[in-house]
Design a protein around this motif. Structure first.
Motif, short mmCIF file in Angstrom:
data_model
loop_
_atom_site.label_atom_id
_atom_site.label_comp_id
_atom_site.label_asym_id
_atom_site.label_seq_id
_atom_site.Cartn_x
_atom_site.Cartn_y
_atom_site.Cartn_z
N GLN A 74 10.64 118.34 -3.26
CA GLN A 74 10.59 117.31 -4.29
C GLN A 74 11.81 117.37 -5.20
O GLN A 74 12.38 118.44 -5.43
N LEU A 75 12.19 116.21 -5.69
CA LEU A 75 13.27 116.07 -6.66
C LEU A 75 12.71 115.34 -7.88
O LEU A 75 12.02 114.33 -7.73
N THR A 76 12.95 115.86 -9.07
CA THR A 76 12.50 115.21 -10.30
C THR A 76 13.66 115.06 -11.27
O THR A 76 14.51 115.95 -11.35
N PHE A 77 13.68 113.96 -11.99
CA PHE A 77 14.69 113.77 -13.03
C PHE A 77 14.19 112.72 -14.02
O PHE A 77 13.32 111.91 -13.71
N THR A 78 14.73 112.77 -15.22
CA THR A 78 14.33 111.86 -16.29
C THR A 78 15.51 110.98 -16.68
O THR A 78 16.64 111.46 -16.78
N THR A 79 15.26 109.69 -16.89
CA THR A 79 16.29 108.76 -17.32
C THR A 79 15.83 108.00 -18.56
O THR A 79 14.63 107.89 -18.83
N VAL A 80 16.79 107.44 -19.28
CA VAL A 80 16.51 106.66 -20.49
C VAL A 80 16.43 105.18 -20.11
O VAL A 80 17.33 104.66 -19.43
N GLU A 81 15.36 104.51 -20.54
CA GLU A 81 15.11 103.13 -20.11
C GLU A 81 16.21 102.17 -20.53
O GLU A 81 16.53 101.22 -19.81
N SER A 82 16.79 102.38 -21.70
CA SER A 82 17.77 101.42 -22.21
C SER A 82 19.14 101.56 -21.55
O SER A 82 20.02 100.73 -21.76
N ILE A 83 19.33 102.63 -20.77
CA ILE A 83 20.59 102.84 -20.07
C ILE A 83 20.36 102.55 -18.59
O ILE A 83 19.29 102.75 -18.05
N SER A 84 21.41 102.08 -17.91
CA SER A 84 21.33 101.82 -16.47
C SER A 84 20.15 100.90 -16.13
O SER A 84 19.29 101.23 -15.31
N VAL A 85 20.10 99.75 -16.78
CA VAL A 85 18.95 98.87 -16.65
C VAL A 85 18.73 98.44 -15.20
O VAL A 85 17.61 98.48 -14.68
N GLU A 86 19.81 98.04 -14.52
CA GLU A 86 19.67 97.59 -13.13
C GLU A 86 19.17 98.73 -12.25
O GLU A 86 18.35 98.53 -11.35
N ALA A 87 19.68 99.93 -12.49
CA ALA A 87 19.25 101.08 -11.69
C ALA A 87 17.76 101.34 -11.88
O ALA A 87 17.04 101.65 -10.93
N HIS A 88 17.27 101.20 -13.12
CA HIS A 88 15.85 101.39 -13.37
C HIS A 88 15.00 100.36 -12.63
O HIS A 88 13.95 100.70 -12.07
N GLU A 89 15.45 99.12 -12.62
CA GLU A 89 14.70 98.08 -11.93
C GLU A 89 14.65 98.36 -10.43
O GLU A 89 13.62 98.15 -9.77
N LEU A 90 15.76 98.85 -9.88
CA LEU A 90 15.79 99.16 -8.45
C LEU A 90 14.91 100.36 -8.13
O LEU A 90 14.23 100.39 -7.10
N LEU A 91 14.91 101.37 -9.00
CA LEU A 91 14.04 102.52 -8.79
C LEU A 91 12.57 102.09 -8.83
O LEU A 91 11.75 102.54 -8.03
N ARG A 92 12.24 101.22 -9.78
CA ARG A 92 10.87 100.73 -9.89
C ARG A 92 10.49 99.92 -8.65
O ARG A 92 9.37 100.04 -8.13
N TRP A 93 11.41 99.10 -8.14
CA TRP A 93 11.16 98.31 -6.94
C TRP A 93 10.97 99.24 -5.74
O TRP A 93 10.09 99.01 -4.90
N ALA A 94 11.77 100.29 -5.66
CA ALA A 94 11.65 101.25 -4.56
C ALA A 94 10.29 101.93 -4.61
O ALA A 94 9.66 102.17 -3.56
N TYR A 95 9.81 102.25 -5.81
CA TYR A 95 8.49 102.87 -5.95
C TYR A 95 7.38 101.93 -5.49
O TYR A 95 6.49 102.32 -4.75
N GLN A 96 7.46 100.67 -5.92
CA GLN A 96 6.42 99.70 -5.58
C GLN A 96 6.37 99.39 -4.09
O GLN A 96 5.30 99.07 -3.55
N ASN A 97 7.52 99.52 -3.41
CA ASN A 97 7.59 99.13 -2.01
C ASN A 97 7.73 100.30 -1.05
O ASN A 97 7.89 100.09 0.16
#
Length: 227
Positions: A74-97
């Protein structure tokens, strides 16, 4: 991993001397990797799977532990929501799919000298190239925090890995110092039709670990000058 016969290097590599990138694996031919800013608590965990079996012997019952269980990676890491907005959306999409993603951990404060580090064809890694760790896995958790007292809104991501990380060397990154500057990096751009990928180079490996022939690596040797 071969134990290389290089001089002992006691240079400290700081956690802050790192850049992170990610990309959705199925889109690797269509998109460049995204920079993940303000990454904290970045860590991986590998654990051998074991099973415990109770058996009867002439001396009574005993437990036997064998390494035939499922390994955990496993790999774990924490990111800040207000930074890298597009990256967050893609990570969320990857999780959902349930999509595979690629992640790079790049250390730009270390560079190849163009002579002593060899790729898997025996050629020297180009001078100035930077080492990285590379993972492929599936996002299985997005732990969001927006609690009283938090300085930021954060996401803790958990990635189930396909394999342990690969290590390679990638072309130098141009750091972003302002909105008008970019960070071109050939190995993090979209793959071409002939890439598999060939845009990063791998360290030379050997079939079996070998002891170092460098005197500074031996017990009792004097520490080498940091390089």
């Amino acid at each position: 991993m071969v134990i290389k016969s290089t001089k002992l290097d006691i240079t400290t590599v700081l956690p802050n001397d790192t850049a992170f990138f990610f990309r959705i694996y199925s889109m690797r031919k269509d998109m460049a990797a995204y920079r993940l800013e303000q990454v904290t608590d970045f860590s991986y965990s590998y654990e051998r799977g074991t099973d415990s079996t109770t058996t009867r012997t002439t001396r009574g019952v005993r437990n036997v532990t064998t390494r035939n269980g499922d390994d955990s990676k496993q790999l774990t890491f924490t990111t800040v929501e207000s930074i890298s907005v597009e990256a967050h959306e893609l990570l969320r999409w990857a999780y959902q799919n349930g999509e595979l993603i690629e992640i790079w951990e790049v250390t730009p404060t270390i560079t190849a000298d163009g002579a002593t580090v060899l790729d898997n064809t025996g050629k020297a890694v180009p001078k100035g190239w930077m080492p990285d760790r590379y993972w492929v896995g599936t996002v299985n958790a997005d732990d969001y925090s927006n609690n009283a007292g938090d300085a930021t809104r954060t996401h803790e991501w958990t990635i189930d890995l396909e394999n342990e990380h690969d290590q390679s060397w990638i072309q130098p990154i141009e750091w972003i110092f302002g909105d008008d500057q970019t960070y071109p990096n050939a190995s993090l751009k979209k793959y071409t039709a002939t890439d598999n990928p060939t845009s990063t180079v791998r360290d030379t490996q050997v079939d079996e670990p070998q002891p170092s022939s460098e005197a500074s690596q031996k017990v009792g040797a004097q520490p080498a000058t940091p390089s």
